[in-house]
Motif scaffolding. Sequence first.
Motif, short mmCIF file in Angstrom:
data_model
loop_
_atom_site.label_atom_id
_atom_site.label_comp_id
_atom_site.label_asym_id
_atom_site.label_seq_id
_atom_site.Cartn_x
_atom_site.Cartn_y
_atom_site.Cartn_z
N ARG A 1 0.84 -1.20 0.00
CA ARG A 1 0.00 0.00 0.00
C ARG A 1 0.88 1.25 0.00
NH1 ARG A 1 -2.28 3.42 -1.60
NH2 ARG A 1 -3.84 4.75 -0.65
N LEU A 2 1.90 1.24 0.82
CA LEU A 2 2.75 2.43 0.95
C LEU A 2 3.52 2.69 -0.34
CD1 LEU A 2 4.03 2.10 4.64
CD2 LEU A 2 2.17 3.53 3.75
N ASP A 3 3.93 1.62 -1.05
CA ASP A 3 4.67 1.89 -2.29
C ASP A 3 3.74 2.04 -3.50
OD1 ASP A 3 4.01 -0.61 -3.37
OD2 ASP A 3 5.90 -1.55 -2.83
N GLY A 4 2.43 1.97 -3.25
CA GLY A 4 1.49 2.26 -4.33
C GLY A 4 1.08 1.04 -5.15
N GLU B 1 -5.98 2.38 -2.53
CA GLU B 1 -6.77 2.43 -1.30
C GLU B 1 -7.98 1.51 -1.41
OE1 GLU B 1 -5.86 3.62 1.48
OE2 GLU B 1 -7.71 3.49 2.64
N LEU C 1 -0.58 3.88 10.39
CA LEU C 1 -0.57 2.70 9.52
C LEU C 1 0.77 1.97 9.60
CD1 LEU C 1 -1.83 0.95 7.29
CD2 LEU C 1 -1.10 2.67 5.62
N GLU C 2 1.82 2.75 9.53
CA GLU C 2 3.18 2.17 9.56
C GLU C 2 3.42 1.31 10.78
OE1 GLU C 2 6.43 5.20 8.64
OE2 GLU C 2 4.93 6.26 9.86
#
Lengths: 105, 557
Positions: free
Chosen positions: B32-35, B39, B104-105
């Motif tokens: 999710r964080l790297d796309g 969402e 989130l992290e």
Amino acid sequence: MKRPVRLEAGQKLVLTANRLLDGRTVWWSAEGTWVPHIGHALLLDAEEAQVQLAHATEQAQHDGVVGVYDTAVQDSVPPEPVTVREKIRAHGPTVHPEFAVETAQ
Amino acid sequence: MSVPVGHYQYDRIDRDFLQARIAEFEGQVKRRLDGTLSEDEFKPLRLMNGLYLQLHAYMLRVAIPYGILDSRQLRKLGQIARRYDRDYGHFTTRQNIQFNWIRLEDTPDILRELAEVDMHAIQTSGNCIRNVTADEYAGAAADELVDPRVHAEILRQWSTLHPEFTFLPRKFKIAISGSPNDRVAARFHDIGILARPGEDGAPVFRIFVGGGLGRTPVIGEELFDSVREEHLLATLEAILRVYNAHGRRDNIYKARIKILVQAIGVEAYREAVEAELGQMDLEQYRLTPEAVEAIRARFAVPLLEAPDDADAVLTQQRRDDPLFDRWVRSNTHVHRDPGHIIATISLKPAGGIPGDATSAQIERLADLADAYSFGEIRITHLQNVVLGHVRKDRLRDLWLGLSEVGLAEANIGLIGDIVACPGLDYCALANARSIPIAQKLGARFADTALQAEIGALRINISGCINACGHHHAGHIGLLGVDKRGEEFFQLTVGGRAENGAAIGTILGAALPEDETVDAIARVVDCYLGRRESGETFLDTLTRLGHEPFREAAYEAV
Ligand code: HEM
Ligand code: SF4
């Protein structure tokens, strides 16, 4: 479908979202960045807002935000959201003064 | 390690599973964080791990199966509050705990810390069978017929990651009690189960279906009066299969089992369940006495030893100290052992936030549980905490310990014991703030003598129609509504979740936020002025009807 925005006299639109990493409420600034303080939010007319909203939504992943939308504010310094919900997003929960969003300098 | 008192002991398989699940979620967070995940793709995955996005931050909902924790687990929750949240945890009406300021992290690390003490956040969200709730006095109350925890655990194992029931039409909530006094709101759940001993000694189960609150409040209807233990799982499986096959998936507001039961009627539902049972391989679902015993063996039984004069000591201490006596009156319940007593610790300080506890309070509760109740703690569906097995002669010491950390409020079941959802201060779905109204009411009725004078009176507050604060079931209920961006509250009276479950009646048009507390005070005054001796609020309401209370509420408007 996006509902048509009806702004009353003395009102503008701002863009808002939540930061992906920590969920913090953020506002779209004149510098084209997302900032935590509504004091730095860029005030927009209804038409400008549509253009900026499309742009910011497209950039959301790159900018690290989720759930971009626009909301009405009183055109004051600092701008004050019209609804209770957005006031609480802007200033933090009303029940823990120590968790309030610090005012922008 | 010794077996914990009160809850089930995990084994290797449970622990390996949790680790695998965390590793999987960690990968999802990275993507999710790297796309790699959008969402829209990620949201259902995070919800399956109890992670919501609220107004100001992520919220993590941690499961507390049937509401029971050991002190080690509670201490861990305190540490998580301190380290990853803003020093608070929030106990909910689903016997869970929520953290409102999560990043989130940090979530995979938090889940790892939880797993260290055999805890997780699975099945706290999404259209699955949610955390099964149980009587908060389970295994302790004098009025209990069957200890519901063993069967709650059996249901937990049966429902956890059940392949057929991972994508139900909608969320599904089950509550179980083994007392004739319903303390779980059995008739407001998708399935409510009341256990009692059968003729041969083995328990039998009375099963209600189709109860619920939310947009369409419905009181559950009795599906079966006496399901035998061996057929419990088969019966539940069949009830869920019928729902899974026929529940509506086209309209989220019509997707709960209550709508299906209302649409076809409870008789037709029963026939469908019986037809399903007729074609199931019952052997596969048979709950044998041996299987039940094997689960029971994983619960340690507290060794209830008390000096002969324990009761006399308590009686004397109550006589000597009126403040203590008041707390004992409102905050304790009769234990099955004459030397012991059940203590309910109020998380509703006058003017405070219902269900909130600081990390320091959480850790102190863990210490007190170790010192006074075999290291065992229960979370109630009314957002309080219970120590189940306190020796009577040591109750006053516990009370003194609670006083030191502001947890000795004497208001259980009284007007100060307010249930409130997070509301608009946190919740992205809210129309209005629930907590400030709760705080103002709490402050208005802060005097514990006044509360005792008013007697049994429950106030429940929800910030929107989802009814997380059970407003329909409150003796006085408040529902937040949004009128052009402003907060209003609709008042109901006469709801109840206990025996004789009822849905509250709306008194009239919603009131502006700043008039709501005064209106409730007038309703209470009306009751105090017109009650006959011995009457509770509900008694007076039943005798007089709603009209006087409606008039009182709207008098000044
Ligand atoms: C803050 C985040 C929360 C969200 C987003 C949320 C969302 C919802 C939604 C959408 C429903 C309605 C489901 C339906 O009718 O199908 C619901 C019901 C419910 N929620 Fe929450 N909720 C939240 C917090 C809580 C809390 C803190 C509690 C406990 C205090 C809670 C307890 C319940 C209960 C008991 C119901 C069941 C009502 C019923 O039977 O329909 N929720 N929630
Ligand atoms: S009742 Fe509404 S406002 Fe309250 S927690 Fe549930 S969804 Fe949020």
